[in-house]
Write a protein that holds these residues in place. Structure first.
Motif, PDB file in Angstrom:
ATOM      1  N   ARG A 221      16.477 -61.250 -81.766  1.00 16.60           N
ATOM      2  CA  ARG A 221      16.362 -62.706 -81.701  1.00 16.60           C
ATOM      3  C   ARG A 221      16.125 -63.148 -80.257  1.00 16.60           C
ATOM      4  O   ARG A 221      16.916 -62.835 -79.363  1.00 16.60           O
ATOM      5  N   PRO A 222      15.023 -63.855 -79.967  1.00 16.18           N
ATOM      6  CA  PRO A 222      14.775 -64.329 -78.602  1.00 16.18           C
ATOM      7  C   PRO A 222      15.945 -65.138 -78.071  1.00 16.18           C
ATOM      8  O   PRO A 222      16.592 -65.884 -78.798  1.00 16.18           O
ATOM      9  N   GLY A 223      16.221 -64.951 -76.787  1.00 11.93           N
ATOM     10  CA  GLY A 223      17.313 -65.665 -76.145  1.00 11.93           C
ATOM     11  C   GLY A 223      18.620 -64.907 -76.144  1.00 11.93           C
ATOM     12  O   GLY A 223      19.554 -65.298 -75.440  1.00 11.93           O
ATOM     13  N   THR A 224      18.686 -63.813 -76.909  1.00  8.97           N
ATOM     14  CA  THR A 224      19.929 -63.042 -76.971  1.00  8.97           C
ATOM     15  C   THR A 224      19.888 -61.797 -76.095  1.00  8.97           C
ATOM     16  O   THR A 224      20.924 -61.180 -75.870  1.00  8.97           O
ATOM     17  N   VAL A 225      18.711 -61.412 -75.617  1.00 13.70           N
ATOM     18  CA  VAL A 225      18.564 -60.203 -74.798  1.00 13.70           C
ATOM     19  C   VAL A 225      18.006 -60.599 -73.432  1.00 13.70           C
ATOM     20  O   VAL A 225      16.887 -61.104 -73.347  1.00 13.70           O
ATOM     21  N   PRO A 226      18.748 -60.386 -72.347  1.00 14.07           N
ATOM     22  CA  PRO A 226      18.245 -60.738 -71.016  1.00 14.07           C
ATOM     23  C   PRO A 226      16.992 -59.944 -70.661  1.00 14.07           C
ATOM     24  O   PRO A 226      16.748 -58.846 -71.174  1.00 14.07           O
ATOM     25  N   ALA A 227      16.211 -60.497 -69.752  1.00 14.40           N
ATOM     26  CA  ALA A 227      14.957 -59.865 -69.351  1.00 14.40           C
ATOM     27  C   ALA A 227      15.205 -58.674 -68.433  1.00 14.40           C
ATOM     28  O   ALA A 227      16.015 -58.735 -67.510  1.00 14.40           O
ATOM     29  N   GLY A 228      14.479 -57.601 -68.701  1.00 14.65           N
ATOM     30  CA  GLY A 228      14.483 -56.433 -67.819  1.00 14.65           C
ATOM     31  C   GLY A 228      13.086 -55.962 -67.499  1.00 14.65           C
ATOM     32  O   GLY A 228      12.895 -55.074 -66.665  1.00 14.65           O
TER      33      GLY A 228
ATOM     34  N   ASP B 213       9.004 -64.244 -57.951  1.00 10.76           N
ATOM     35  CA  ASP B 213      10.465 -64.233 -58.032  1.00 10.76           C
ATOM     36  C   ASP B 213      10.951 -63.247 -59.083  1.00 10.76           C
ATOM     37  O   ASP B 213      11.971 -62.569 -58.890  1.00 10.76           O
ATOM     38  N   LEU B 214      10.239 -63.161 -60.194  1.00 13.21           N
ATOM     39  CA  LEU B 214      10.623 -62.210 -61.236  1.00 13.21           C
ATOM     40  C   LEU B 214      10.504 -60.777 -60.745  1.00 13.21           C
ATOM     41  O   LEU B 214      11.418 -59.962 -60.938  1.00 13.21           O
ATOM     42  N   ILE B 215       9.364 -60.443 -60.125  1.00 12.80           N
ATOM     43  CA  ILE B 215       9.165 -59.076 -59.650  1.00 12.80           C
ATOM     44  C   ILE B 215      10.219 -58.722 -58.600  1.00 12.80           C
ATOM     45  O   ILE B 215      10.644 -57.564 -58.498  1.00 12.80           O
ATOM     46  N   ALA B 216      10.657 -59.713 -57.839  1.00 13.52           N
ATOM     47  CA  ALA B 216      11.661 -59.471 -56.799  1.00 13.52           C
ATOM     48  C   ALA B 216      13.085 -59.477 -57.328  1.00 13.52           C
ATOM     49  O   ALA B 216      14.021 -59.134 -56.598  1.00 13.52           O
ATOM     50  N   SER B 217      13.281 -59.825 -58.586  1.00 11.43           N
ATOM     51  CA  SER B 217      14.635 -59.950 -59.126  1.00 11.43           C
ATOM     52  C   SER B 217      15.235 -58.577 -59.435  1.00 11.43           C
ATOM     53  O   SER B 217      14.581 -57.728 -60.047  1.00 11.43           O
ATOM     54  N   PRO B 218      16.494 -58.343 -59.082  1.00  7.09           N
ATOM     55  CA  PRO B 218      17.127 -57.052 -59.386  1.00  7.09           C
ATOM     56  C   PRO B 218      17.316 -56.813 -60.877  1.00  7.09           C
ATOM     57  O   PRO B 218      17.512 -55.661 -61.289  1.00  7.09           O
ATOM     58  N   THR B 219      17.258 -57.849 -61.693  1.00  7.57           N
ATOM     59  CA  THR B 219      17.404 -57.649 -63.141  1.00  7.57           C
ATOM     60  C   THR B 219      16.143 -57.061 -63.758  1.00  7.57           C
ATOM     61  O   THR B 219      16.201 -56.492 -64.852  1.00  7.57           O
TER      62      THR B 219
ATOM     63  N   ALA C  49      11.180 -55.817 -51.640  1.00  4.38           N
ATOM     64  CA  ALA C  49      11.634 -55.002 -50.514  1.00  4.38           C
ATOM     65  C   ALA C  49      12.507 -55.820 -49.569  1.00  4.38           C
ATOM     66  O   ALA C  49      13.534 -55.335 -49.079  1.00  4.38           O
ATOM     67  N   ALA C  50      12.089 -57.066 -49.326  1.00  2.26           N
ATOM     68  CA  ALA C  50      12.872 -57.926 -48.429  1.00  2.26           C
ATOM     69  C   ALA C  50      14.265 -58.175 -48.986  1.00  2.26           C
ATOM     70  O   ALA C  50      15.242 -58.275 -48.228  1.00  2.26           O
ATOM     71  N   ALA C  51      14.356 -58.277 -50.309  1.00  3.42           N
ATOM     72  CA  ALA C  51      15.662 -58.520 -50.940  1.00  3.42           C
ATOM     73  C   ALA C  51      16.414 -57.229 -51.217  1.00  3.42           C
ATOM     74  O   ALA C  51      17.578 -57.273 -51.626  1.00  3.42           O
ATOM     75  N   ASP C  52      15.734 -56.080 -50.999  1.00  4.39           N
ATOM     76  CA  ASP C  52      16.301 -54.768 -51.337  1.00  4.39           C
ATOM     77  C   ASP C  52      16.915 -54.809 -52.732  1.00  4.39           C
ATOM     78  O   ASP C  52      18.079 -54.472 -52.952  1.00  4.39           O
ATOM     79  N   ALA C  53      16.066 -55.226 -53.689  1.00  2.70           N
ATOM     80  CA  ALA C  53      16.543 -55.534 -55.042  1.00  2.70           C
ATOM     81  C   ALA C  53      16.661 -54.326 -55.955  1.00  2.70           C
ATOM     82  O   ALA C  53      16.915 -54.490 -57.150  1.00  2.70           O
ATOM     83  N   GLY C  54      16.469 -53.137 -55.431  1.00  2.00           N
ATOM     84  CA  GLY C  54      16.644 -51.957 -56.258  1.00  2.00           C
ATOM     85  C   GLY C  54      15.325 -51.384 -56.723  1.00  2.00           C
ATOM     86  O   GLY C  54      14.273 -52.036 -56.665  1.00  2.00           O
ATOM     87  N   PRO C  55      15.347 -50.148 -57.228  1.00  2.00           N
ATOM     88  CA  PRO C  55      14.109 -49.459 -57.615  1.00  2.00           C
ATOM     89  C   PRO C  55      13.461 -50.087 -58.844  1.00  2.00           C
ATOM     90  O   PRO C  55      14.122 -50.763 -59.644  1.00  2.00           O
ATOM     91  N   ILE C  56      12.168 -49.827 -58.983  1.00  2.00           N
ATOM     92  CA  ILE C  56      11.407 -50.418 -60.072  1.00  2.00           C
ATOM     93  C   ILE C  56      10.247 -49.492 -60.416  1.00  2.00           C
ATOM     94  O   ILE C  56       9.744 -48.753 -59.553  1.00  2.00           O
TER      95      ILE C  56
END
Length: 490
Positions: A20-27, A112-118, A171-178
């Motif tokens: 169901r949309p809205g129940t699973v966070p974006a990854g 902003d999405l690409i830079a997000s750690p989530t 990279a600037a945010a050091d948001a983790g590997p992707i």
């Protein structure tokens, strides 16, 4: 009633979404919100979440088209995938999307999405031309828009710009590997994407710490994707409404068959795609070559020959007398000997299964749609087969027929004189080359071989290939597709 969360009660239980949309966070961020992604990776991802869990909702990004973003937004990010075959149709609503974005109007949101750690995976289905890479050399072609994205500070408008600027912010945010996962029909698509990012960082003058961060934290797994997904038509929408009981303006239709082979290199984790039927491997290369040469190459051959013969649909073109035999010989005599297939796979048997799939008349796949962007598709679908066969001393007669069919197609006229559209990033270059060359099969071949961004030097300088292509092009011009195929099959 439109498809929406509130309208799901109108949908048959067997067709309701597994997530169901809205129940699973974006990854995951996906670039290229077209029909293929919705019918392929979104289906696999929804099934993986339903079976194994995880915060792997998809944020779908449309680089250009606002219509698909608007339709999905109005439908609470729900859409349906309808499988079409001679045995009937079945439609399922997919709920894998956690959101949608329009890159052209809000590129900062995508960065902003690409830079997000989530976000730990970025997938792409943007077609060959959006990579802005020379298909013959694999080098970045920084046209003015790409150059502006990579060297300026304005909002990025191109795929290279969005990726590189997003990675710089990450990279600037050091948001983790992707992981950046190409799902486009490109040879060594993971390596090609890696090369794109590396060259774009260099071209844009990225500082050394950013380059080092990307090297240490970003992977580029390769993949092979397979499902026939024709363009959505008014008939598609009517069929879906009859099946679901609601209107779905983001509906897509596809064949029942689907396949996904993925190199397992995801430093930030990934959905359990294998639970949904995907193949995880250390090397997708053999699978990729199998599909590009035996399926996509055959698909292009049917499209060019079929369009020249006045056939609108792929299944209709395949029924031309002599077509199936010519394609079987193309696979058996040219493709099968051009590469090492995956262990246990017969290229000839795979080719036969491809022809059966293309014969599915329920899939209304237009020859003109498959024929578009030929200059970008030819290298990986056909030219690599020719080059690899010549390297062994073989004479790839049937592959030369496919190349001649493209050369006849781009001249813009079918066998009956009807105009044919040239929808190609190099359309003006092609037209100019043809207008400046001699009006003869030899002149056409020489003019088009002059497109160095398409044809590598080893092919252009091969007299045996040139002779074969000139011979086929002469036959196609003098006799048309149907007589040429009939005589070739004898």
């Amino acid at each position: 009633m439109r498809l929406s969360l509130g309208g799901l009660r109108q949908v048959p239980v067997a067709s309701r979404p597994r997530v169901r949309p809205g129940t699973v966070p974006a990854g995951i961020v996906h670039l290229g919100l077209g029909a293929f992604h919705r019918a392929h990776q979104a289906v696999y991802t929804e099934a993986a979440i339903a079976l194994a869990g995880g915060d792997w909702g998809i944020v779908g990004v449309a680089p250009r088209s606002l219509d698909v973003v608007r339709n999905l937004t109005e439908q609470d990010c729900l859409f349906s995938v309808t499988s079409l075959s001679g045995n009937g149709t079945h439609s399922e609503v997919v709920g894998a999307f956690a959101g949608v974005r329009h890159a052209a109007s809000d590129p900062d949101a995508v960065l902003d999405l690409i830079a997000s750690p989530t976000i730990r995976v970025v997938t792409l289905t943007v077609t060959e031309k959006a990579y802005q890479m020379d298909p013959a050399t694999g080098r970045l072609r920084p046209d003015p828009a790409v150059a502006a994205d990579l060297t300026g500070d304005g909002p990025p408008m191109t795929v290279p710009g969005l990726l590189v600027r997003g990675l710089i912010a990450r990279a600037a945010a050091d948001a983790g590997p992707i992981a950046l996962l190409s799902c486009d029909n490109l040879p060594s698509n993971g390596k090609r994407l890696h090369g794109l990012v590396t060259q774009a960082l260099e071209y844009g003058g990225a500082p050394a710490p950013v380059v080092d961060w990307v090297r240490d934290n970003v992977t580029f797994p390769g993949s092979m994707v397979d499902r026939i997904v024709p363009a959505t038509t008014p008939e598609t929408l009517a069929t879906v409404e009859a099946l679901l009981g609601v209107s779905d303006l983001a509906a897509v239709a596809a064949e029942p068959y689907r396949e996904w082979v993925i190199e397992d290199a995801f430093p930030g984790g990934r959905p359990a795609w294998e639970r949904a039927g995907a193949v995880l491997t250390d090397d997708a290369g053999p699978w990729e070559r199998l599909k590009l040469r035996s399926l996509n190459g055959v698909h292009s051959a049917i499209a060019y020959l079929g369009a020249l013969a006045g056939r609108d649909m792929i299944a209709e073109a395949l029924a031309i007398p002599g077509m199936r035999e010519a394609l079987r010989r193309f696979v058996a005599e040219d493709v099968a000997g051009s590469f090492q297939p995956p262990d246990g796979v017969s290229v000839i048997e795979y080719g036969d299964s491809v022809l059966e799939r293309f014969a599915n008349s329920a899939i209304r796949h237009r020859t003109i749609q498959v024929a578009m962007d030929g200059s970008q598709k030819l290298p990986q679908r056909v030219l690599h087969t020719l080059i690899d066969r010549r390297a062994t001393g073989a004479v790839p007669r049937w592959g030369a027929l496919v190349l001649a069919a493209w050369m006849r197609f781009v001249q813009g006229q079918a066998d009956d004189g009807a105009p044919l559209p040239l929808d190609d990033p190099l359309a003006e270059r092609i037209r100019t080359a043809l207008s400046e060359g001699k009006d003869s099969p030899e002149g056409v071949v020489d003019a088009l071989f002059g497109l160095t961004e398409v044809f590598p030097a080893e092919l252009v300088g091969d007299d045996a290939i040139r002779e074969l292509v000139v011979g086929w092009l002469t036959a196609l011009e003098q006799h048309g597709v149907e007589q040429t195929l009939r005589e070739a099959a004898l």
